[in-house]
Design a protein around this motif. Structure first.
Motif, PDB file in Angstrom:
ATOM      1  N   THR A  55       0.768  -1.131  -0.116  1.00 51.96           N
ATOM      2  CA  THR A  55      -0.037  -0.051   0.207  1.00 51.96           C
ATOM      3  C   THR A  55       0.986   1.038  -0.084  1.00 51.96           C
ATOM      4  N   TYR A  56       0.229   2.358  -0.658  1.00 52.20           N
ATOM      5  CA  TYR A  56       0.912   3.595  -0.693  1.00 52.20           C
ATOM      6  C   TYR A  56      -0.169   4.721   0.138  1.00 52.20           C
ATOM      7  N   ASN A  57       0.648   5.378   0.941  1.00 51.04           N
ATOM      8  CA  ASN A  57      -0.201   6.644   1.629  1.00 51.04           C
ATOM      9  C   ASN A  57       0.115   7.778   1.209  1.00 51.04           C
ATOM     10  N   ARG A  58       0.891   7.889   0.118  1.00 49.63           N
ATOM     11  CA  ARG A  58       1.432   9.511  -0.429  1.00 49.63           C
ATOM     12  C   ARG A  58       1.309   9.258  -1.844  1.00 49.63           C
ATOM     13  N   PHE A  59       0.132   8.623  -2.393  1.00 48.11           N
ATOM     14  CA  PHE A  59       0.171   8.802  -3.918  1.00 48.11           C
ATOM     15  C   PHE A  59      -0.844  10.041  -4.149  1.00 48.11           C
ATOM     16  N   HIS A  60      -0.566  10.715  -5.215  1.00 47.06           N
ATOM     17  CA  HIS A  60      -1.373  11.742  -5.498  1.00 47.06           C
ATOM     18  C   HIS A  60      -1.875  11.967  -6.786  1.00 47.06           C
ATOM     19  N   ALA A 106       2.612  -5.391   4.905  1.00 49.07           N
ATOM     20  CA  ALA A 106       1.636  -4.483   5.399  1.00 49.07           C
ATOM     21  C   ALA A 106       1.736  -3.103   5.745  1.00 49.07           C
ATOM     22  N   ARG A 107       3.202  -2.889   5.832  1.00 45.24           N
ATOM     23  CA  ARG A 107       3.891  -1.540   6.143  1.00 45.24           C
ATOM     24  C   ARG A 107       3.490  -0.740   5.035  1.00 45.24           C
ATOM     25  N   PRO A 108       2.875   0.298   5.036  1.00 44.08           N
ATOM     26  CA  PRO A 108       2.648   1.283   3.860  1.00 44.08           C
ATOM     27  C   PRO A 108       3.912   1.855   3.561  1.00 44.08           C
ATOM     28  N   ARG A 109       3.883   2.136   2.152  1.00 44.91           N
ATOM     29  CA  ARG A 109       5.093   2.942   1.504  1.00 44.91           C
ATOM     30  C   ARG A 109       4.774   4.447   1.707  1.00 44.91           C
ATOM     31  N   ASN A 110       5.615   5.177   2.203  1.00 47.20           N
ATOM     32  CA  ASN A 110       5.475   6.673   2.287  1.00 47.20           C
ATOM     33  C   ASN A 110       6.404   7.384   1.391  1.00 47.20           C
ATOM     34  N   GLN A 111       7.047   7.003   0.346  1.00 44.96           N
ATOM     35  CA  GLN A 111       7.597   7.907  -0.698  1.00 44.96           C
ATOM     36  C   GLN A 111       6.403   8.599  -1.715  1.00 44.96           C
ATOM     37  N   PHE A 112       6.801   9.806  -1.950  1.00 43.59           N
ATOM     38  CA  PHE A 112       5.965  10.362  -2.706  1.00 43.59           C
ATOM     39  C   PHE A 112       5.705   9.875  -4.167  1.00 43.59           C
ATOM     40  N   ALA A 113       4.617  10.074  -4.722  1.00 42.75           N
ATOM     41  CA  ALA A 113       4.252   9.316  -5.984  1.00 42.75           C
ATOM     42  C   ALA A 113       2.960   9.924  -6.447  1.00 42.75           C
ATOM     43  N   ALA A 114       2.657  10.174  -7.593  1.00 41.76           N
ATOM     44  CA  ALA A 114       1.833  10.823  -8.670  1.00 41.76           C
ATOM     45  C   ALA A 114       1.288   9.808  -9.480  1.00 41.76           C
ATOM     46  N   ALA A 115       0.093  10.335 -10.283  1.00 41.17           N
ATOM     47  CA  ALA A 115      -0.516   9.512 -11.250  1.00 41.17           C
ATOM     48  C   ALA A 115       0.230   9.448 -12.507  1.00 41.17           C
ATOM     49  N   ASN A 116       1.083  10.581 -12.474  1.00 43.02           N
ATOM     50  CA  ASN A 116       2.084  10.331 -13.828  1.00 43.02           C
ATOM     51  C   ASN A 116       3.136   9.338 -13.597  1.00 43.02           C
ATOM     52  N   ASP A 117       3.278   8.520 -12.551  1.00 42.09           N
ATOM     53  CA  ASP A 117       4.011   7.797 -12.350  1.00 42.09           C
ATOM     54  C   ASP A 117       3.922   6.334 -12.678  1.00 42.09           C
ATOM     55  N   ILE A 118       2.622   5.962 -13.104  1.00 42.53           N
ATOM     56  CA  ILE A 118       1.987   4.892 -13.312  1.00 42.53           C
ATOM     57  C   ILE A 118       2.524   4.283 -14.656  1.00 42.53           C
ATOM     58  N   ALA A 119       2.445   5.131 -15.862  1.00 43.79           N
ATOM     59  CA  ALA A 119       2.873   4.741 -17.029  1.00 43.79           C
ATOM     60  C   ALA A 119       4.353   4.285 -17.140  1.00 43.79           C
ATOM     61  N   PRO A 120       5.211   5.158 -16.478  1.00 40.78           N
ATOM     62  CA  PRO A 120       6.466   4.707 -16.454  1.00 40.78           C
ATOM     63  C   PRO A 120       6.858   3.324 -15.666  1.00 40.78           C
TER      64      PRO A 120
END
Length: 540
Positions: free
Chosen positions: A94-99, A449-463
Motif C-alpha cells: 500500500t501507498y499512503n502518499r500517492f497523488h 502490510a507496512r505502507p510505503r510513504n515515498q512521494f508518488a503521483a498519477a503520472n508515475d503509473i505509465a513509466p
C-alpha cells in the motif's frame, strides 16, 4: 453509535510497526520485497516480442475509482467495507502518499500518458475547455495503451472515460481521441464525467448501444462493465492465452449520482448517525493504529464553512446520515464488482504474473453536493437548482434509485478525506489530491502490510508499467517525437527506476504530514514550513 472498524485494521494489526517519516522504504524491484526473477528484457516500441518473451511479460490491470476520499475505505481506516481492496493489500503493498490532480480528467490524462496533465492540454474537465486547455491530447504524448499495443499487448478499457473533447462525443466522431483512437482495441462504457448507474448512455467502441436487460434483477453499470471485462478476459484466455494484456477499469463509483441497490444501502443503516465530526475523530485514531499516518500527526480542523454536526437540526442530521449510507453502499458495491474482476484475473492465464494497480479515487471526495447534498445532481452544480432538506426528506428512502441524481453533503466529503483539509477541486490541500494506492503482483511482490510513504503521483503509473514490462519507451510514435515523462530522468534506453518502485531520497518531496510544531498542514504553494522526507526543513 460506533463507526465501523473495518477489516483493514484487523489485517494491519498483526504486522504494522510505527512509521518513521524520513525513512525510504524498500525498493519494489531491487529488494527482498520481491520474489521471482528479473523483469522481462526490454523490447523497443513498435516491435512485437517473440511468443516466448510475451508469456514472460506481466499482464497489467489498472483500476481507478472516482471521487473517493483518503479515509472512505476500511483498508485505509474508513467505515466502508472494501474486501477486494483489503485482499489486494494483503498480497501486495500500500501507498499512503500517492497523488492525483484534484479533478477527474487531468488525473486520467496524467495516468494514461505519464506526463503532467498540462502537457496533454488538460487543465480541467472536458466540459470546460479553455485556450491552452482544449483537450488537444497532442500526438507527442502517446498513451500507455498505444505503447503496450505496439509491444504485443491486447488492450481494453471499461467504465468511465472522460478524456475526449465533448464536441467530439457523437456517433460521427471524429474518433482519434476516443479510447479506440488512443491505443485501446476495445472500449465499453460512458464517455462523459458522470452518468446514471441505472440508465447510462453507453458506447461499445464508438457505437452508442442500449444497456442490456438482465434476466434477473435490475441493470447496474458497475455490474455491467465487470461482466464485459470478464467476458473480454475469457476471450483472451481462450484465443490468446500466451499474449499479455492491459485492462483499464475505471469505475463509475463513487462519483455522483450515488446509485446502488437498497440491499447495499441497508447494510449501513444507522452507521453514520453520530455525524461527520465523530467519524473524523474515530477514523483518525484508527489510521494511527493501522500505521497509515505517523503517530505524531495532528488532525486538521473543520473548515469554518462547514457546520459542526451538533449544530444541525434533527431533519438535517437524518438526511445527511442517510446520504452517507447511500454513498457507503455504492462504494462497497463498486469494490464488490472489482473483486469479481480480480478473481477472474487471478484464475486466468498468468494470473499470478499480473501487475494490478488499485487507485482509490481520481481525486478527493466530492463536495459538489454543497451543504445539503442534492437529489438533482448536475442541475444543482451547473444551474444552481436547489434541493432543500425538506424536499429530499420527502423521498429519503428512494435516494440511490433511478429516480434521483443524488449526492451527499459536503460535510461527508470533508470527513472521508481524514486527516487532510478540504476535498475535490481544492488542489492546494491534500484532501483534494492524496488518494490511496495498492499494488499487487504475486509473482514478484511479497505482501507487506507496512505502507510505503515515498512521494508518488498519477503520472508515475505509465513509466512504472514500462519498467515492469521491460519496454523501452519510444523516441517517436508514428513519426512524432515524444515528450519525456515528467519526474523521470531520460537518457537510458529502459525506463529508469521510478518512484513507485523505489525509495525516494530527494529533498524536494515533502512528507505532507502535519508536525505538531508546524500547524499549516498540507498546504502547497503557500510558503508554509513542512518537514521534508529526509527530515530537514524547508519552505514550499
Amino acid at each position: 453509535m460506533t463507526m465501523l472498524t473495518g477489516s483493514g485494521e484487523t489485517r494491519l494489526k498483526r504486522y504494522v510497526r510505527p512509521l518513521a517519516v524520513g525513512v525510504a522504504l524498500g525498493a519494489l524491484l531491487s529488494t527482498p520485497v520481491l520474489a521471482g526473477t528479473a523483469p522481462a528484457p526490454p523490447v523497443a516500441a513498435s516491435q512485437s516480442a517473440p511468443a516466448e518473451r510475451q508469456s514472460a511479460r506481466p499482464n497489467i490491470v489498472v483500476i481507478l475509482l472516482d471521487d473517493v476520499g483518503f479515509a472512505a475505505s476500511a483498508t485505509f481506516g474508513g467505515a466502508v467495507r472494501t474486501p477486494a481492496l483489503d485482499g489486494l493489500a494483503v498480497s501486495g503493498i500500500t501507498y499512503n502518499r500517492f497523488h492525483t490532480t484534484s479533478v477527474c480528467s487531468p488525473t486520467r490524462a496524467a495516468l494514461l500518458t505519464g506526463r503532467n496533465a498540462h502537457r496533454v492540454g488538460v487543465g480541467t474537465v472536458i466540459e470546460y475547455p479553455y485556450p491552452g486547455y482544449d483537450w488537444a491530447w497532442p500526438k507527442s504524448t502517446v498513451s500507455v495503451a498505444r505503447v503496450l499495443l505496439d509491444n504485443g499487448y491486447s488492450t481494453a478499457a471499461f467504465g468511465k472515460w472522460h478524456n475526449t473533447p465533448s464536441a467530439e462525443i457523437s456517433p460521427v466522431g471524429p474518433f482519434d481521441r476516443w479510447p479506440t483512437g488512443l491505443g485501446f482495441q476495445h472500449f465499453y462504457g460512458f464517455m462523459q464525467g458522470e452518468d446514471s448507474q441505472w440508465e447510462p448512455l453507453l458506447y461499445r467502441d464508438t457505437t452508442a448501444v442500449d444497456a442490456p436487460k438482465p434476466a434477473k434483477g435490475d441493470y447496474h453499470f458497475g455490474t455491467d462493465i465487470t461482466n464485459e471485462a470478464i467476458g473480454w478476459l475469457q476471450t483472451q484466455a481462450s484465443l490468446a492465452p500466451d499474449k499479455p494484456y492491459f485492462l483499464y477499469y475505471a469505475a463509475g463509483g463513487a462519483h455522483a449520482p450515488h446509485h446502488v441497490g437498497q440491499e447495499w444501502i441497508d447494510k449501513y443503516r444507522g452507521r453514520f448517525d453520530s455525524g461527520w465530526d465523530a467519524y473524523r475523530e474515530e477514523v483518525f485514531a484508527r489510521q494511527k493504529r493501522m500505521g497509515l499516518i505517523p503517530r505524531d500527526t495532528v488532525l486538521t480542523p473543520r473548515p469554518a464553512e462547514l457546520p459542526a454536526w451538533n449544530t444541525l437540526s434533527a431533519d438535517q442530521k437524518r438526511l445527511y446520515a442517510r446520504q452517507m449510507e447511500v454513498f457507503a453502499g455504492f462504494l462497497e458495491h463498486t469494490d464488490h464488482e472489482i473483486g469479481r474482476l480480480l478473481n477472474r484475473v487471478r484464475q486466468g492465464p498468468n494470473g499470478k504474473n499480473t501487475l494490478v494497480f488499485y487507485i482509490v479515487g481520481d481525486n478527493g471526495a466530492s463536495a459538489e453536493g454543497a451543504i445539503d447534498g442534492s437529489d438533482v445532481g448536475l442541475a444543482n452544480i451547473i444551474y444552481g437548482l436547489p434541493s432543500t432538506v425538506g424536499e429530499q426528506l420527502s423521498h429519503v428512502d428512494q435516494l440511490g434509485s433511478k429516480l434521483y441524481d443524488n449526492h451527499y453533503s459536503a460535510g461527508w466529503a470533508w470527513a472521508t478525506g481524514t486527516p487532510f483539509r478540504w476535498m475535490k477541486r481544492v488542489a492546494s490541500f491534500f484532501g483534494g489530491t492524496r488518494n490511496p494506492l495498492v499494488i499487487s503482483w504475486p509473482d514478484r511482490i511479497k505482501g507487506d502490510a507496512r505502507p510505503r510513504n515515498q512521494f508518488a503521483a498519477a503520472n508515475d503509473i505509465a513509466p512504472t508499467i514500462y519498467e515492469a514490462a521491460g519496454i523501452r519507451f519510444p523516441d517517436a510514435v508514428d513519426g512524432v517525437a515524444q515528450q519525456p515523462f515528467d519526474g523521470v530522468r531520460r537518457g537510458r534506453a529502459v525506463a529508469p527506476p521510478h518512484p513507485i518502485f523505489r525509495g525516494i531520497r530527494e529533498p524536494r518531496h515533502l512528507s505532507g504530514w502535519l508536525d505538531r510544531d508546524r500547524p499549516a498542514f498540507g498546504a502547497v504553494g503557500s510558503g508554509v514550513q513542512a518537514r521534508f522526507l529526509e527530515g530537514s526543513l524547508g519552505t514550499l
